[in-house]
Enzyme design. Structure first.
Site, PDB file in Angstrom:
ATOM      1  N   ASP A  78      10.254  35.796 -40.772  1.00  0.00           N
ATOM      2  CA  ASP A  78       9.831  34.460 -39.866  1.00  0.00           C
ATOM      3  C   ASP A  78      10.590  33.243 -40.577  1.00  0.00           C
ATOM      4  O   ASP A  78      11.039  32.492 -39.654  1.00  0.00           O
ATOM      5  CB  ASP A  78       8.388  34.482 -39.638  1.00  0.00           C
ATOM      6  CG  ASP A  78       7.951  35.269 -38.630  1.00  0.00           C
ATOM      7  OD1 ASP A  78       8.521  36.439 -38.337  1.00  0.00           O
ATOM      8  OD2 ASP A  78       6.874  35.104 -38.041  1.00  0.00           O
ATOM      9  N   SER A 467       3.021  28.907 -37.595  1.00  0.00           N
ATOM     10  CA  SER A 467       3.003  29.491 -38.693  1.00  0.00           C
ATOM     11  C   SER A 467       1.883  29.562 -39.632  1.00  0.00           C
ATOM     12  O   SER A 467       1.048  28.582 -39.416  1.00  0.00           O
ATOM     13  CB  SER A 467       4.286  28.940 -39.686  1.00  0.00           C
ATOM     14  OG  SER A 467       4.110  29.835 -41.066  1.00  0.00           O
TER      15      SER A 467
END
Length: 552
Positions: A78, A467
């Site tokens: 990510d 996140s």
């Protein structure tokens, strides 16, 4: 044995012939065939070393009398995929991982599986596959990265993202940024804070499918290799005793995992992944249940990005089993639940907190409620999520004017261009599961806000997601999303938005009559992606409020 359907009897001679082409002997073919699902690759720091974990797992399987056969799974980093087209594929990869494991496991009739994940979507994707297949299974992750050190200060990836914002604000020069860049990520493992990867690896342990230590033993420690060997041996026990995932990941196990989630202050992405895993296991885990557990569970840990501690500190303080032991004192854990290593009660027997600064007691928590909260209101009738444990006290209640953007890129340009001021509520729409498509994780805007010193002055709201490294009043997963005509699509610049996290509310201060006029004039925008996997994904994916699972 399940594998007998492809290897026993005269008619399976062709199948055995093909197995012998692999170099397998008759003795090896006769033994239980154990699939080793390995997401190792040379792209993702959390996965670069998983070939060594797989070797250790295979040794454990061989010691216990099985035949290990390894096959791969994809993995997205990510951090590397962040803030470009690649991030649209991150959440979408979760379904591909689960589906591809299903294909391999059923096509080759494995008797049991050992799963070796490490990063954000790989852990839930593999857990979804385990629940769906319901073969005897054990998980052993690659483990967390050690914290980096720069000038005596411990750092992790989130500090690098925030440093970019500091440079843009003139609070740091590029030489300092370069020093942080060099030192923040010192080696293999999942990034060192309580971000999504480590959150999910810890919750795998709490669910009962990972061995004690799965979530916290550092990637570079020899204890991780020993754990992998034990996982290989243990899966043979699961096979012999016919203990299957759906006997372990019950409603009680999910409640245990959610309690641990709240105590740790995990990533908001767990609110997407746990319902999706529960869905595969036939367990109903909705947002109201999550809030109920959060409301009664104290937050015992403040790990990066919410605090100064990192995963290695949590491991040294006693790890997840110590957290579970502490929660059990307040009757917040079902200790009769079974795990791959026995009952929860057996696992936590004599388990103590070694460092009460890292794992606080239930009598002295950081907060009386959990790290995550579900908000509702006319802006998010089906719910939105915030990591309340990482929100500055003065932002728990906030009202401000909306600054509206139709994409992450537009919002980042405004933030980096110093066009966002204290009090603003940044609204990023059309970034949901369908609208993104793929529900991008947006660490860049939240880190930029933090790096510029605005994390206690500005709120961010989106139908996308944030996140696990995000901190501040960052509210994601707004449902229904803009692409489905949710009220977030109707927000205009200057509209007042009221946020009250203690009261679990989020409200667009525009009267219903005005909203109806806007709704009648609203037109669904053209899809942002018009070819490839994401087009199919957008057609099949459901709301964030239901875990963004596929429609059947």
């Amino acid at each position: 044995m399940n594998s007998n359907k492809m290897k026993s009897g005269v008619e399976k001679a062709p199948h055995r012939s093909l197995m012998k082409a692999l170099g397998l002997t008759d003795d090896e073919i006769k033994k239980p065939l154990i699939g080793i699902v390995n997401s190792q690759n040379e792209v993702v720091p959390g996965h670069i070393h998983l070939d060594e974990i797989a070797k250790a797992v295979k040794k454990g399987v061989l010691m216990a009398g099985g035949t290990p056969l390894e096959f791969p799974a994809i993995a997205v980093c990510d951090g590397i995929a962040m803030n470009h087209l690649g991030m649209k594929y991150s959440l979408a990869s979760r379904e591909l991982i689960a589906d591809s494991i299903e294909v391999m496991a059923i096509s080759h009739a494995f008797d049991a599986l050992v799963f070796i994940p490490n990063c954000d979507k790989v852990v839930p994707g593999m857990l979804m596959a385990a629940a769906r297949l319901n073969l005897p299974s054990v998980f052993v992750s690659g483990g967390p990265m050690l914290a980096g050190k720069v000038n005596g200060k411990e750092l992790s990836l989130s500090n690098v993202f925030e440093a970019v914002g500091a440079v843009k604000a003139g609070k740091m020069d590029e030489a300092e940024l370069s020093e942080i860049e060099e030192g923040a990520c010192p080696g293999c493992g999942s990034c060192a804070g309580m971000f999504t990867a480590n959150s999910m690896n810890c919750l795998t342990e709490a669910l009962g499918l990972g061995l004690p230590g799965n979530g916290t033993i550092p990637a570079v420690h020899a204890g991780r290799t020993r754990l992998a060997k034990e996982a290989g041996k243990l899966v043979m026990k699961m096979h012999e005793e016919d203990i299957r995932p759906n006997q372990i990941i019950t409603e009680e196990a999910f409640n245990n995992a959610m309690a641990v989630d709240m105590a740790l202050g995990c990533s908001t992405n767990t609110v997407l992944h746990l319902p999706a895993i529960a869905h595969e296991a036939g367990v109903n885990l909705n947002l109201d249940v999550i809030n109920e557990i959060s409301n009664k569970t104290p937050q015992l840990c403040k790990l990066s990005p919410a605090g100064a501690h990192h995963m290695e500190d949590l491991n040294e303080a006693g790890g997840i089993q110590a957290v579970i032991s502490e929660l059990a004192k307040a009757n917040l854990i079902d200790t009769s639940s079974i795990t791959v290593t026995g009952t929860v009660a057996e696992n936590i027997k004599d388990k103590k907190v070694v460092n009460p600064e890292v794992i606080r007691s239930v009598d002295n928590p950081y907060t009386a409620t959990g790290g995550i909260a579900i908000l509702r209101g006319n802006l998010a009738p089906d719910g939105a999520v915030v990591k309340q444990g990482a929100v500055a006290d003065k932002m728990l209640i906030h009202q401000g004017p909306a600054r509206v953007f139709a994409s992450e890129e537009e919002a980042v340009e405004a933030i980096m261009g110093n066009k966002i001021v204290a009090g603003d509520v940044v609204v990023i729409k059309y970034e949901g599961p369908k609208g993104g498509p793929g529900m991008r994780e947006m660490l860049t805007p939240t880190a930029a806000v933090a790096g510029m010193g605005l994390d206690d002055k500005v709120a961010l709201i989106t139908d996308g997601r944030f996140s696990g490294a995000t901190r501040g009043a960052s509210i994601g997963h707004v449902s229904p999303e803009a692409a489905e005509g949710g009220n977030i699509a109707l927000v205009e610049d200057g509209d007042l938005i009221s946020i009250n996290i203690p009261k679990r509310s989020i409200k667009l201060e525009v009267d219903e009559g005005q909203l109806e006029k806007r709704r009648s004039a609203w037109q669904k925008p053209e899809p942002k992606v018009k070819s490839g996997y994401l087009v199919r994904y957008a057609k099949m994916v459901t709301s964030a409020s239901t875990g963004a699972v596929f429609k059947y």
